[in-house]
Structures are given as structure tokens and as C-alpha cells.
Design a protein around this motif. Structure first.
Motif, PDB file in Angstrom:
ATOM      1  N   MET A  29      -5.882   2.081  -7.849  1.00  0.00           N
ATOM      2  CA  MET A  29      -5.416   3.306  -7.347  1.00  0.00           C
ATOM      3  C   MET A  29      -6.458   4.225  -7.329  1.00  0.00           C
ATOM      4  O   MET A  29      -7.473   4.245  -8.112  1.00  0.00           O
ATOM      5  CB  MET A  29      -4.447   4.065  -8.365  1.00  0.00           C
ATOM      6  N   LYS A  30      -6.578   4.951  -6.172  1.00  0.00           N
ATOM      7  CA  LYS A  30      -7.761   5.765  -6.003  1.00  0.00           C
ATOM      8  C   LYS A  30      -7.275   7.120  -5.393  1.00  0.00           C
ATOM      9  O   LYS A  30      -6.492   7.370  -4.824  1.00  0.00           O
ATOM     10  CB  LYS A  30      -8.431   5.154  -4.944  1.00  0.00           C
ATOM     11  N   VAL A  78       0.900  -1.103  -0.106  1.00  0.00           N
ATOM     12  CA  VAL A  78       0.048  -0.024  -0.253  1.00  0.00           C
ATOM     13  C   VAL A  78       0.885   1.315  -0.029  1.00  0.00           C
ATOM     14  O   VAL A  78       1.566   1.409   0.700  1.00  0.00           O
ATOM     15  CB  VAL A  78      -0.829   0.102   1.173  1.00  0.00           C
ATOM     16  N   VAL A  79       0.727   1.946  -1.138  1.00  0.00           N
ATOM     17  CA  VAL A  79       1.509   3.379  -1.240  1.00  0.00           C
ATOM     18  C   VAL A  79       0.664   4.530  -1.329  1.00  0.00           C
ATOM     19  O   VAL A  79      -0.385   4.356  -1.994  1.00  0.00           O
ATOM     20  CB  VAL A  79       2.386   3.192  -2.464  1.00  0.00           C
ATOM     21  N   GLY A  80       0.907   5.530  -0.667  1.00  0.00           N
ATOM     22  CA  GLY A  80       0.028   6.657  -0.879  1.00  0.00           C
ATOM     23  C   GLY A  80       0.692   8.017  -0.321  1.00  0.00           C
ATOM     24  O   GLY A  80       1.909   8.191  -0.034  1.00  0.00           O
ATOM     25  N   ASP A  81      -0.184   8.978  -0.388  1.00  0.00           N
ATOM     26  CA  ASP A  81      -0.102  10.481   0.298  1.00  0.00           C
ATOM     27  C   ASP A  81      -1.187  11.089   0.307  1.00  0.00           C
ATOM     28  O   ASP A  81      -2.248  10.351   0.625  1.00  0.00           O
ATOM     29  CB  ASP A  81       0.824  11.320  -1.093  1.00  0.00           C
ATOM     30  N   ALA A 110      -2.954   0.306  -3.986  1.00  0.00           N
ATOM     31  CA  ALA A 110      -2.818  -0.893  -3.350  1.00  0.00           C
ATOM     32  C   ALA A 110      -2.658  -1.788  -4.421  1.00  0.00           C
ATOM     33  O   ALA A 110      -2.890  -2.073  -5.318  1.00  0.00           O
ATOM     34  CB  ALA A 110      -3.987  -1.554  -2.455  1.00  0.00           C
ATOM     35  N   LEU A 111      -1.346  -2.787  -4.398  1.00  0.00           N
ATOM     36  CA  LEU A 111      -0.899  -3.892  -5.221  1.00  0.00           C
ATOM     37  C   LEU A 111      -0.676  -5.055  -4.540  1.00  0.00           C
ATOM     38  O   LEU A 111      -0.281  -5.052  -3.292  1.00  0.00           O
ATOM     39  CB  LEU A 111       0.396  -3.293  -5.886  1.00  0.00           C
ATOM     40  N   VAL A 112      -1.074  -6.356  -5.172  1.00  0.00           N
ATOM     41  CA  VAL A 112      -0.954  -7.723  -4.479  1.00  0.00           C
ATOM     42  C   VAL A 112      -0.150  -8.454  -5.665  1.00  0.00           C
ATOM     43  O   VAL A 112      -0.458  -8.654  -6.797  1.00  0.00           O
ATOM     44  CB  VAL A 112      -2.223  -8.312  -4.021  1.00  0.00           C
ATOM     45  N   GLY A 113       0.723  -9.283  -5.288  1.00  0.00           N
ATOM     46  CA  GLY A 113       1.537 -10.177  -6.304  1.00  0.00           C
ATOM     47  C   GLY A 113       2.635 -10.548  -5.588  1.00  0.00           C
ATOM     48  O   GLY A 113       2.837 -11.052  -4.472  1.00  0.00           O
ATOM     49  N   PHE A 152      -9.678  11.272 -14.834  1.00  0.00           N
ATOM     50  CA  PHE A 152      -9.871  10.125 -13.860  1.00  0.00           C
ATOM     51  C   PHE A 152      -9.250  10.134 -12.558  1.00  0.00           C
ATOM     52  O   PHE A 152      -8.524  10.937 -12.176  1.00  0.00           O
ATOM     53  CB  PHE A 152      -9.296   8.673 -14.416  1.00  0.00           C
ATOM     54  N   LYS A 153     -10.005   9.519 -11.665  1.00  0.00           N
ATOM     55  CA  LYS A 153      -9.571   9.380 -10.215  1.00  0.00           C
ATOM     56  C   LYS A 153      -9.158   8.158  -9.785  1.00  0.00           C
ATOM     57  O   LYS A 153      -8.189   7.942  -9.028  1.00  0.00           O
ATOM     58  CB  LYS A 153     -10.787  10.104  -9.244  1.00  0.00           C
ATOM     59  N   ASP A 154      -9.812   6.885 -10.370  1.00  0.00           N
ATOM     60  CA  ASP A 154      -9.518   5.596  -9.937  1.00  0.00           C
ATOM     61  C   ASP A 154      -9.216   4.793 -11.213  1.00  0.00           C
ATOM     62  O   ASP A 154      -9.479   5.255 -12.149  1.00  0.00           O
ATOM     63  CB  ASP A 154     -10.770   5.038  -9.371  1.00  0.00           C
ATOM     64  N   SER A 155      -8.507   3.793 -10.938  1.00  0.00           N
ATOM     65  CA  SER A 155      -7.885   2.922 -11.932  1.00  0.00           C
ATOM     66  C   SER A 155      -7.432   1.674 -11.466  1.00  0.00           C
ATOM     67  O   SER A 155      -6.869   1.535 -10.411  1.00  0.00           O
ATOM     68  CB  SER A 155      -6.995   3.537 -12.957  1.00  0.00           C
ATOM     69  N   SER A 156      -7.787   0.526 -12.233  1.00  0.00           N
ATOM     70  CA  SER A 156      -6.931  -0.740 -11.998  1.00  0.00           C
ATOM     71  C   SER A 156      -5.505  -0.519 -12.497  1.00  0.00           C
ATOM     72  O   SER A 156      -5.531   0.263 -13.513  1.00  0.00           O
ATOM     73  CB  SER A 156      -7.795  -2.040 -12.501  1.00  0.00           C
ATOM     74  N   LEU A 157      -4.673  -1.461 -11.916  1.00  0.00           N
ATOM     75  CA  LEU A 157      -3.219  -1.424 -12.338  1.00  0.00           C
ATOM     76  C   LEU A 157      -2.774  -2.661 -12.565  1.00  0.00           C
ATOM     77  O   LEU A 157      -3.230  -3.674 -11.974  1.00  0.00           O
ATOM     78  CB  LEU A 157      -2.484  -0.553 -11.320  1.00  0.00           C
TER      79      LEU A 157
END
Length: 234
Positions: A137-138, A103-106, A112-115, A152-157
Motif C-alpha cells: 500500500m502506498k 489494484v485498488v485506490g483513490d 496492489a495485491l497478488v494471490g 506511515f505512508k507505505d506498508s506491506s500487506l
């Protein structure tokens, strides 16, 4: 690059003096701290030209690791608030295969990434770690897409990368970590690369550097940031 701030300079000076007092520097036979699948605990400080970051790790059991970073810029943001950033990651290693929740943010964005990754030892000193992650990403703010009227504000990565490391026999290390993140809402990749290294001053202290580079894309500007680091392991 601006001069390193007093706090980091004092920290590096302190551990350097401690190292000079320790005449028996021992090779890192059990762990190289540049290995992303190693298990250890540490506390450190990183400094770029405009930001300071506290770094910590806690390792336990059979390959369990928690990474926690908290940083802040020298100046406040456009709204007059503290410009901070953070990262928290849980990482588990099992026979060369590792997986993580990241989980990375400001203040305005959370990702949030899982892998996971897999470790390949090419030689005694050279290791490769292919990585693949998926996440979301939100953002609180509208993010513009270059050459388009869309935002945009949100997106899958989806993020793929490779961590390549050279581990010196005395515990020092060099690494390169190229990666690319596909942002589905923008329908574009954000290429990035991080290169760096660490030098063991004694058996439980290191100083190091890293350079983060982000290439220009539809949603990112070309940017390069250099960091100096100091860490204590326990």
C-alpha cells in the motif's frame, strides 16, 4: 440510508420492465454470477447513500476475467477535488484454483495485491473459497496509528479471507466474505466483512445488494456501508 439516486432507480426500473416482458425466465444452468470463479461479461451500476459506482467485467477463454470499477462521491473532498475510487483486477481460474492481480485506490492511496483462492464445492449449492493475498500500500498522506505518535505512508500487506456462497437453482445467490488485512507498518489487523446477494430478474439481468463493514483498529474506524446494485450480462 439516503434515498437511491435517480440514475440507479431508473436503471432498475428499466431492467424490471424488460423482465416483465420476458415470460420465459431460464435457470442459470451454466453459470451463477455470484461465483467469483465464473467466466462472463457484464455492465452494472451500484449506489450507496453517498457514492455511485460503475461496474464492468470482461471474461474470455478458459477462465480469464477482468474486473473494472470506477466510483465517485456526491460531494468533493476537503481539497475541493472529485472524491473518486477505482479497482482493476485480473483473475484466472484453472480447475478450481484461481489467482489474481488486484489494484485498488483513490486520489490519495493505491494498494496492489497478488494471490489466489481455491474453490471447494460442499454441496451442489454451497461453495467455499479460501483466499490469501500479499501486496503493498502506498499513500500520499500520513496515516496515523491510534494510541501512538507514529504515522506511515507505505506498508506491506498480507490479507486472508473466505468467500462463502449459496447458489440457488434459479441462478440467484447469497454470499459472505469475511477477511482480515495485516498492515506491517501498523503491526495490526484490519477486520472486514462483506455480505450480499443477487436476484436474477431474467436470464441476463440481476438486481442485488451488499453491505460492507470495517471494524475499528489502530488505523481504521468502524464503518458500515450498504449498496444496491443492478447488472446486465452478455
Amino acid at each position: 440510508m439516503k434515498k437511491i439516486n435517480t440514475s440507479l432507480a431508473a436503471f432498475i426500473s428499466l431492467i424490471s420492465c424488460t423482465a416483465l416482458a420476458d415470460s420465459s425466465l431460464t435457470p442459470q444452468d451454466e453459470v451463477n454470477y455470484g461465483d467469483p470463479t465464473a467466466t462472463y461479461s457484464s455492465f452494472g451500476l451500484s449506489r450507496s447513500s453517498e457514492r455511485t459506482q460503475l461496474n464492468s467485467t470482461f471474461g474470455w477463454g478458459a477462465g480469464n476475467m477482468i474486473f473494472a470499477d470506477l466510483g465517485a462521491a456526491d460531494k468533493k473532498d476537503e481539497q475541493g477535488k472529485i472524491d473518486f475510487d477505482y479497482r482493476v483486477r485480473y483473475f484466472k481460474v484453472n480447475d478450481g484454483l484461481g489467482y489474481s492481480v488486484d489494484v485498488v485506490g483513490d486520489r490519495n492511496t493505491t494498494t496492489a495485491l497478488v494471490g489466489g483462492m481455491y474453490k471447494f464445492d460442499i454441496t451442489k449449492n454451497i461453495s467455499l473459497f479460501p483466499m490469501l493475498y500479499g501486496g503493498y500500500m502506498k499513500s500520499k498522506l500520513d496515516m496515523p496509528i491510534k494510541d501512538s505518535n507514529e504515522t506511515f505512508k507505505d506498508s506491506s500487506l498480507v490479507q486472508g479471507g473466505l468467500y462463502a456462497m449459496y447458489a440457488f437453482d434459479d441462478g440467484h445467490w447469497l454470499y459472505a466474505n469475511p477477511k482480515a488485512t495485516y498492515v506491517s507498518r501498523a503491526k495490526d489487523f484490519v477486520p472486514q466483512i462483506e455480505v450480499g446477494g443477487g436476484y436474477m430478474i431474467n436470464s441476463n439481468m440481476s438486481v442485488g445488494f451488499k453491505v460492507d463493514h470495517t471494524a475499528e483498529s489502530k488505523i481504521s474506524k468502524k464503518d458500515t456501508v450498504g449498496w444496491l446494485q443492478a447488472s446486465v450480462y452478455f
